[in-house]
Design a protein around this motif. Sequence first.
Motif, mmCIF file in Angstrom:
data_model
loop_
_atom_site.group_PDB
_atom_site.id
_atom_site.type_symbol
_atom_site.label_atom_id
_atom_site.label_comp_id
_atom_site.label_asym_id
_atom_site.label_seq_id
_atom_site.Cartn_x
_atom_site.Cartn_y
_atom_site.Cartn_z
ATOM 1 N N UNK A 157 -10.561 -7.959 -4.250
ATOM 2 C CA UNK A 157 -9.122 -8.087 -4.003
ATOM 3 C C UNK A 157 -8.319 -7.008 -4.705
ATOM 4 N N UNK A 158 -8.680 -6.721 -5.947
ATOM 5 C CA UNK A 158 -7.980 -5.661 -6.679
ATOM 6 C C UNK A 158 -8.269 -4.289 -6.078
ATOM 7 N N UNK A 159 -9.498 -4.086 -5.670
ATOM 8 C CA UNK A 159 -9.878 -2.824 -5.036
ATOM 9 C C UNK A 159 -9.120 -2.662 -3.714
ATOM 10 N N UNK A 160 -9.034 -3.740 -2.940
ATOM 11 C CA UNK A 160 -8.290 -3.710 -1.683
ATOM 12 C C UNK A 160 -6.817 -3.430 -1.947
ATOM 13 N N UNK A 161 -6.284 -3.971 -3.033
ATOM 14 C CA UNK A 161 -4.873 -3.759 -3.378
ATOM 15 C C UNK A 161 -4.597 -2.268 -3.595
ATOM 16 N N UNK A 162 -5.541 -1.559 -4.190
ATOM 17 C CA UNK A 162 -5.395 -0.113 -4.362
ATOM 18 C C UNK A 162 -5.250 0.577 -3.003
ATOM 19 N N UNK A 163 -6.143 0.237 -2.060
ATOM 20 C CA UNK A 163 -6.059 0.842 -0.729
ATOM 21 C C UNK A 163 -4.780 0.419 -0.022
ATOM 22 N N UNK A 164 -4.332 -0.803 -0.237
ATOM 23 C CA UNK A 164 -3.097 -1.272 0.387
ATOM 24 C C UNK A 164 -1.900 -0.448 -0.081
ATOM 25 N N UNK A 165 -1.870 -0.109 -1.360
ATOM 26 C CA UNK A 165 -0.784 0.737 -1.870
ATOM 27 C C UNK A 165 -0.813 2.110 -1.203
ATOM 28 N N UNK A 166 -1.991 2.672 -1.083
ATOM 29 C CA UNK A 166 -2.107 3.993 -0.456
ATOM 30 C C UNK A 166 -1.710 3.945 1.015
ATOM 31 N N UNK A 167 -2.140 2.901 1.720
ATOM 32 C CA UNK A 167 -1.805 2.762 3.140
ATOM 33 C C UNK A 167 -0.294 2.596 3.306
ATOM 34 N N UNK A 168 0.319 1.764 2.485
ATOM 35 C CA UNK A 168 1.767 1.549 2.566
ATOM 36 C C UNK A 168 2.530 2.844 2.274
ATOM 37 N N UNK A 169 2.063 3.601 1.301
ATOM 38 C CA UNK A 169 2.699 4.883 0.976
ATOM 39 C C UNK A 169 2.615 5.832 2.165
ATOM 40 N N UNK A 170 1.426 5.939 2.763
ATOM 41 C CA UNK A 170 1.272 6.803 3.938
ATOM 42 C C UNK A 170 2.117 6.320 5.108
ATOM 43 N N UNK A 171 2.222 5.014 5.295
ATOM 44 C CA UNK A 171 3.050 4.477 6.381
ATOM 45 C C UNK A 171 4.494 4.937 6.208
ATOM 46 N N UNK A 172 4.987 4.876 4.984
ATOM 47 C CA UNK A 172 6.358 5.326 4.725
ATOM 48 C C UNK A 172 6.511 6.823 4.970
ATOM 49 N N UNK A 173 5.520 7.609 4.545
ATOM 50 C CA UNK A 173 5.603 9.062 4.750
ATOM 51 C C UNK A 173 5.572 9.425 6.239
ATOM 52 N N UNK A 174 4.689 8.783 6.983
ATOM 53 C CA UNK A 174 4.614 9.068 8.419
ATOM 54 C C UNK A 174 5.904 8.658 9.118
ATOM 55 N N UNK A 175 6.450 7.516 8.750
ATOM 56 C CA UNK A 175 7.713 7.073 9.347
ATOM 57 C C UNK A 175 8.844 8.039 8.997
ATOM 58 N N UNK A 176 8.858 8.518 7.760
ATOM 59 C CA UNK A 176 9.877 9.476 7.332
ATOM 60 C C UNK A 176 9.784 10.772 8.130
ATOM 61 N N UNK A 177 8.584 11.283 8.286
ATOM 62 C CA UNK A 177 8.407 12.534 9.031
ATOM 63 C C UNK A 177 8.766 12.360 10.504
ATOM 64 N N UNK A 178 8.452 11.206 11.074
ATOM 65 C CA UNK A 178 8.794 10.960 12.479
ATOM 66 C C UNK A 178 10.299 10.802 12.645
ATOM 67 N N UNK A 179 10.926 10.111 11.723
ATOM 68 C CA UNK A 179 12.362 9.856 11.813
ATOM 69 C C UNK A 179 13.171 11.137 11.603
ATOM 70 N N UNK A 180 12.766 11.944 10.651
ATOM 71 C CA UNK A 180 13.507 13.169 10.353
ATOM 72 C C UNK A 180 13.392 14.202 11.463
ATOM 73 N N UNK A 181 12.369 14.073 12.282
ATOM 74 C CA UNK A 181 12.158 15.061 13.329
ATOM 75 C C UNK A 181 13.166 14.965 14.450
#
Length: 157
Positions: A59-83
């Motif tokens: 669960x803790x290991x998965x939480x690490x990946x969840x943080x990374x996935x959420x961060x990437x989701x925000x970055x991809x959304x930001x790049x798509x929105x700014x375009x």
Amino acid sequence: MPVEVELQVVASLLRRGRSLDQLSTGLTLLGVLIGLLQWLLVTPLALGLILSVWLIVTGLWQKYWAFRVAFDADLFALMARDGGADADAQALAQRTSALDQALQNLGLQPADRAGRPWPERQRGALKLLRNQAVLLAAQVLPAVAVILASPWLSFAG
């Protein structure tokens, strides 16, 4: 398909990682509960302790990946929105360069990873989501196996 649409689709897929994380959080808390119950028992069960530790660690290991996935989701959304719909390849390249510089300044990306094309970044982000899903499966399967193998299940039927 325009790059901005692809970025938004990837961001949408990555946001599904939140659901995986919520289920994993529940299983992690179940692991904590099982562990606490083992301490209350006069003779703790080895299987209970093993399951508890397994649920908590995965669960803790998965939480690490969840943080990374959420961060990437925000970055991809930001790049798509700014375009925007009228953005050209040069504007996307400038935003990508600015993103890479910001990530490097924060120590989140090594300099040799800068300038990667977006399809490569998309594959990498989706791989993180797959890693998160695999860890959730690693949590679910042993828990279900223990439940199905439990002797109390025969009394329920």
